[in-house]
Design a protein around this motif. Structure first.
Motif, PDB file in Angstrom:
ATOM      1  N   ALA A   2      52.214   4.829  30.637  1.00 15.88           N
ATOM      2  CA  ALA A   2      53.149   5.884  31.038  1.00 15.88           C
ATOM      3  C   ALA A   2      52.841   6.359  32.450  1.00 15.88           C
ATOM      4  CB  ALA A   2      53.088   7.040  30.056  1.00 15.88           C
ATOM      5  N   LYS A   3      51.571   6.567  32.725  1.00 22.19           N
ATOM      6  CA  LYS A   3      51.165   7.028  34.059  1.00 22.19           C
ATOM      7  C   LYS A   3      51.541   5.990  35.115  1.00 22.19           C
ATOM      8  CE  LYS A   3      47.174   8.637  36.620  1.00 22.19           C
ATOM      9  NZ  LYS A   3      45.738   8.823  36.642  1.00 22.19           N
ATOM     10  N   ASP A   4      51.339   4.733  34.816  1.00 17.91           N
ATOM     11  CA  ASP A   4      51.679   3.664  35.751  1.00 17.91           C
ATOM     12  C   ASP A   4      53.186   3.640  36.015  1.00 17.91           C
ATOM     13  OD1 ASP A   4      50.838   1.361  37.364  1.00 17.91           O
ATOM     14  OD2 ASP A   4      51.974   0.174  35.898  1.00 17.91           O
ATOM     15  N   LEU A   5      53.969   3.816  34.976  1.00 21.29           N
ATOM     16  CA  LEU A   5      55.415   3.845  35.159  1.00 21.29           C
ATOM     17  C   LEU A   5      55.836   4.988  36.077  1.00 21.29           C
ATOM     18  CD1 LEU A   5      56.724   3.103  31.542  1.00 21.29           C
ATOM     19  CD2 LEU A   5      56.867   1.596  33.546  1.00 21.29           C
ATOM     20  N   VAL A   6      55.251   6.147  35.862  1.00 20.73           N
ATOM     21  CA  VAL A   6      55.619   7.322  36.662  1.00 20.73           C
ATOM     22  C   VAL A   6      55.122   7.201  38.098  1.00 20.73           C
ATOM     23  CG1 VAL A   6      55.238   9.820  36.924  1.00 20.73           C
ATOM     24  CG2 VAL A   6      55.798   8.868  34.685  1.00 20.73           C
ATOM     25  N   ILE A  22      63.372   4.876  33.343  1.00 16.12           N
ATOM     26  CA  ILE A  22      61.932   4.587  33.316  1.00 16.12           C
ATOM     27  C   ILE A  22      61.141   5.861  33.026  1.00 16.12           C
ATOM     28  CG2 ILE A  22      59.953   3.800  34.694  1.00 16.12           C
ATOM     29  CD1 ILE A  22      61.835   1.570  33.755  1.00 16.12           C
ATOM     30  N   GLY A  23      61.585   6.982  33.560  1.00 13.39           N
ATOM     31  CA  GLY A  23      60.926   8.264  33.274  1.00 13.39           C
ATOM     32  C   GLY A  23      60.994   8.610  31.800  1.00 13.39           C
ATOM     33  N   ALA A  26      58.597   6.398  29.958  1.00 12.56           N
ATOM     34  CA  ALA A  26      57.229   6.881  30.177  1.00 12.56           C
ATOM     35  C   ALA A  26      56.942   8.089  29.297  1.00 12.56           C
ATOM     36  CB  ALA A  26      57.031   7.234  31.650  1.00 12.56           C
ATOM     37  N   ASN A  27      57.903   8.987  29.187  1.00 10.98           N
ATOM     38  CA  ASN A  27      57.731  10.166  28.340  1.00 10.98           C
ATOM     39  C   ASN A  27      57.570   9.760  26.874  1.00 10.98           C
ATOM     40  OD1 ASN A  27      57.550  12.970  27.904  1.00 10.98           O
ATOM     41  ND2 ASN A  27      59.710  13.060  27.361  1.00 10.98           N
ATOM     42  N   LEU A  29      56.403   6.948  25.755  1.00 17.42           N
ATOM     43  CA  LEU A  29      55.076   6.340  25.615  1.00 17.42           C
ATOM     44  C   LEU A  29      53.989   7.409  25.527  1.00 17.42           C
ATOM     45  CD1 LEU A  29      55.303   3.334  28.097  1.00 17.42           C
ATOM     46  CD2 LEU A  29      55.023   3.211  25.609  1.00 17.42           C
ATOM     47  N   SER A  30      54.114   8.467  26.315  1.00 16.93           N
ATOM     48  CA  SER A  30      53.139   9.565  26.266  1.00 16.93           C
ATOM     49  C   SER A  30      53.146  10.243  24.903  1.00 16.93           C
ATOM     50  CB  SER A  30      53.434  10.598  27.351  1.00 16.93           C
ATOM     51  OG  SER A  30      53.197  10.069  28.614  1.00 16.93           O
TER      52      SER A  30
END
Length: 137
Positions: A2-6, A22-23, A26-27, A29-30
């Motif tokens: 998630a961090k990598d995507l953001v 993508i955001g 990522a959310n 996934l978090s």
């Protein structure tokens, strides 16, 4: 991930619509990671607390059939730590808590009011246990 995507992927793509998608991924996934990490612990904690309430409830409730189930459930334990098994137990315990709560609300007296307060406190705590660290509320 998630961090990598953001931090890496979103700034490198366009248009804004794709960045938003993508955001959102990522959310998700978090959230999934957070639930994965705490899933068993939260359910074990809550199941234990509900069993404690049932021990008290069996002493206060005036419904004999319910009391028999409360005692049986209070004496049960979590022996299968798979999330699906813990969740199944949690659903059974929570359904019984609803029944106990309905019974106690009909009763009068200080013991019933004390148990009702304990039940409300646990319901609030169970909501807190489910709170996501990323939630804005």
């Amino acid at each position: 991930m998630a961090k990598d995507l953001v931090e890496r992927v979103i700034p490198a793509i366009s248009p804004a619509y794709h960045q938003g998608t993508i955001g959102m991924i990522a959310n998700m996934l978090s959230i999934t990671g957070e639930e994965w990490d705490r899933g068993a612990s939260r359910r074990i904690e809550e199941n234990g607390r509900l069993r404690e309430i049932f021990r008290d409830g069996a002493k206060v409730s005036k419904n004999a059939a319910l009391n028999t189930r409360l005692i049986r459930l209070a004496e049960s334990t979590d022996s299968d730590f798979r999330i699906s098994a813990l969740e199944s137990d949690n659903c059974t315990l929570r359904a019984t808590l609803i029944e106990l709560h309905a019974q106690i609300e009909k009763q009068s007296g200080p013991e019933a009011r004390r148990l009702e307060e304990i039940i409300w406190r646990e319901l609030a705590r169970s909501t807190e246990r489910r709170r996501l660290s990323t939630a804005p509320f």
